[in-house]
Design a protein around this motif. Structure first.
Motif, mmCIF file in Angstrom:
data_model
loop_
_atom_site.group_PDB
_atom_site.id
_atom_site.type_symbol
_atom_site.label_atom_id
_atom_site.label_comp_id
_atom_site.label_asym_id
_atom_site.label_seq_id
_atom_site.Cartn_x
_atom_site.Cartn_y
_atom_site.Cartn_z
ATOM 1 N N VAL A 1 1.743 32.998 -7.505
ATOM 2 C CA VAL A 1 3.254 33.481 -7.030
ATOM 3 C C VAL A 1 3.538 32.972 -5.431
ATOM 4 O O VAL A 1 4.503 32.860 -5.377
ATOM 5 C CB VAL A 1 3.068 34.538 -7.668
ATOM 6 C CG1 VAL A 1 4.793 34.926 -7.442
ATOM 7 C CG2 VAL A 1 3.578 34.713 -9.759
ATOM 8 N N ARG A 2 2.990 34.261 -4.911
ATOM 9 C CA ARG A 2 2.694 33.811 -3.449
ATOM 10 C C ARG A 2 2.836 31.942 -2.898
ATOM 11 O O ARG A 2 4.071 32.123 -2.245
ATOM 12 C CB ARG A 2 1.555 34.259 -2.736
ATOM 13 C CG ARG A 2 2.066 35.807 -2.405
ATOM 14 C CD ARG A 2 1.028 36.931 -1.524
ATOM 15 N NE ARG A 2 -0.317 36.259 -1.876
ATOM 16 C CZ ARG A 2 -0.299 37.462 -3.037
ATOM 17 N NH1 ARG A 2 -0.080 38.468 -2.611
ATOM 18 N NH2 ARG A 2 -2.078 37.194 -3.009
ATOM 19 N N GLN A 3 1.808 31.187 -2.995
ATOM 20 C CA GLN A 3 1.876 29.836 -2.979
ATOM 21 C C GLN A 3 3.342 28.962 -3.053
ATOM 22 O O GLN A 3 3.491 29.052 -2.735
ATOM 23 C CB GLN A 3 0.686 29.211 -3.304
ATOM 24 C CG GLN A 3 0.085 28.220 -2.850
ATOM 25 C CD GLN A 3 0.282 27.847 -1.287
ATOM 26 O OE1 GLN A 3 -0.252 28.632 -0.999
ATOM 27 N NE2 GLN A 3 1.281 27.123 -0.375
ATOM 28 N N ALA A 4 3.578 29.239 -4.333
ATOM 29 C CA ALA A 4 4.978 28.671 -5.067
ATOM 30 C C ALA A 4 6.184 29.728 -4.821
ATOM 31 O O ALA A 4 7.092 28.544 -4.537
ATOM 32 C CB ALA A 4 5.037 29.017 -6.879
ATOM 33 N N VAL A 5 6.121 30.306 -4.583
ATOM 34 C CA VAL A 5 7.374 31.093 -3.532
ATOM 35 C C VAL A 5 7.399 30.051 -2.028
ATOM 36 O O VAL A 5 8.489 29.916 -1.910
ATOM 37 C CB VAL A 5 7.209 32.366 -3.125
ATOM 38 C CG1 VAL A 5 8.399 33.137 -2.449
ATOM 39 C CG2 VAL A 5 7.411 32.855 -4.659
ATOM 40 N N GLU A 6 6.297 30.262 -1.220
ATOM 41 C CA GLU A 6 6.646 28.903 -0.521
ATOM 42 C C GLU A 6 6.859 27.660 -0.364
ATOM 43 O O GLU A 6 7.683 27.686 0.779
ATOM 44 C CB GLU A 6 4.920 29.791 0.804
ATOM 45 C CG GLU A 6 4.640 31.340 1.014
ATOM 46 C CD GLU A 6 3.009 31.268 1.645
ATOM 47 O OE1 GLU A 6 2.179 30.269 1.531
ATOM 48 O OE2 GLU A 6 2.979 32.381 1.839
ATOM 49 N N ASP A 7 6.017 27.402 -1.585
ATOM 50 C CA ASP A 7 6.273 25.846 -1.148
ATOM 51 C C ASP A 7 7.965 25.723 -1.780
ATOM 52 O O ASP A 7 8.604 24.708 -0.913
ATOM 53 C CB ASP A 7 5.899 25.534 -2.797
ATOM 54 C CG ASP A 7 4.122 25.210 -1.954
ATOM 55 O OD1 ASP A 7 3.670 25.935 -1.108
ATOM 56 O OD2 ASP A 7 2.788 25.420 -3.107
ATOM 57 N N LEU A 8 8.053 26.021 -2.787
ATOM 58 C CA LEU A 8 10.099 26.426 -3.021
ATOM 59 C C LEU A 8 10.572 26.575 -2.043
ATOM 60 O O LEU A 8 11.827 26.462 -1.780
ATOM 61 C CB LEU A 8 10.192 27.397 -3.960
ATOM 62 C CG LEU A 8 9.630 27.049 -5.770
ATOM 63 C CD1 LEU A 8 9.923 28.307 -6.268
ATOM 64 C CD2 LEU A 8 10.232 25.516 -6.331
ATOM 65 N N ASP A 9 10.567 28.008 -1.297
ATOM 66 C CA ASP A 9 10.915 27.932 -0.048
ATOM 67 C C ASP A 9 11.404 26.779 0.886
ATOM 68 O O ASP A 9 12.218 26.645 1.945
ATOM 69 C CB ASP A 9 10.597 28.885 0.526
ATOM 70 C CG ASP A 9 11.002 30.833 -0.079
ATOM 71 O OD1 ASP A 9 11.632 29.880 -0.935
ATOM 72 O OD2 ASP A 9 10.941 31.781 0.349
ATOM 73 N N ALA A 10 10.021 26.140 1.114
ATOM 74 C CA ALA A 10 9.586 25.142 2.286
ATOM 75 C C ALA A 10 10.598 23.573 1.549
ATOM 76 O O ALA A 10 11.142 23.288 2.810
ATOM 77 C CB ALA A 10 7.914 24.695 1.869
ATOM 78 N N VAL A 11 10.505 23.483 0.051
ATOM 79 C CA VAL A 11 11.136 22.481 -0.357
ATOM 80 C C VAL A 11 12.882 23.158 0.116
ATOM 81 O O VAL A 11 13.626 22.161 0.480
ATOM 82 C CB VAL A 11 11.078 22.530 -1.224
ATOM 83 C CG1 VAL A 11 11.867 21.704 -2.389
ATOM 84 C CG2 VAL A 11 9.545 22.299 -1.682
#
Length: 226
Positions: A204-214
């Motif tokens: 979840v943390r990694q997905a949130v970081e990736d979504l915020d990066a996009v």
């Protein structure tokens, strides 16, 4: 004394207790021992002689004085005599027998209460701990979904700001087709929303970081165009 003989295949104690109701000392002693043991009270049958005729310093005991009784174990007191056989006059057990039965009820009631407490208290603590764990789990689940949903909302808002067509009816899979760079992160979000097994906190943390990066990339490109 004659007593009814149980039919072949019948248990003698069962026959005495539930059918004939007639017997002599061995029947009464066996029945009491079985009943006490059935509720966890240690009991055993003893046989010997009762009474007799005193003659000076001697006591004469004849075969007709043969008798059977019960010995009951009372913690702290040892084996106590319990004689359930009614007297020849037809009266019930005497004062000593009543005293023994009272001690049995008192002692083993306390044992039962203590045993119940020994079981109930740890069970209560375990249930309380389980309840706290469930509350923490629900809070973590709510926080996980809130973080993912917030990241999704930020991405949708960024896409809308950049001029892309995004609707509330759009599925996560459709959004992934629209934004291939976020496909892996959106797969985690889809798993969290619909799959039986939830993603881990690390996912979840990694997905949130990736979504915020996009999201940041989409907003940056939108700013460049304006």
């Amino acid at each position: 004394m004659d007593a009814p003989v149980p039919p072949a295949g019948h248990d003698a104690v069962d026959f005495f207790l539930f059918e004939s109701g007639e017997g002599f000392c061995e029947h009464f002693a066996a029945a009491e021992a079985v009943l006490l043991r059935s509720v966890g009270v240690p009991a055993r049958i003893a046989v010997g002689y009762a009474g007799g005729r005193r003659d000076g310093q001697w006591r004469t005991i004849t075969q007709d004085r043969a008798h059977a009784w019960v010995e009951v174990f009372i913690p702290g007191q040892g084996w106590l005599t319990s004689d359930p056989t009614p007297s020849a006059s037809g009266e019930g057990p005497g004062r000593r027998q009543t005293s023994v039965l009272t001690q049995i009820r008192t002692t083993y009631w306390l044992w039962a209460l203590t045993g119940a407490l020994v079981m109930v208290v740890p069970a209560g603590l375990w249930l309380s701990r389980r309840a706290r764990q469930r509350r923490r789990s629900r809070r973590r689940e709510h926080l996980r979904r809130t973080e993912l949903q917030s990241a999704l909302d930020r991405l949708r808002h960024a896409l809308t700001t950049a001029g892309s067509r995004v609707s509330d009816a759009q599925t996560v899979a459709e959004l992934a087709d629209q934004v291939p760079a976020a496909r892996t992160a959106l797969a985690v979000a889809e798993q969290d929303l619909y799959a039986a097994d939830a993603p881990t906190w690390e996912q979840v943390r990694q997905a949130v970081e990736d979504l915020d990066a996009v999201t940041a990339h989409v907003l940056a490109r939108s700013s460049e165009r304006t």
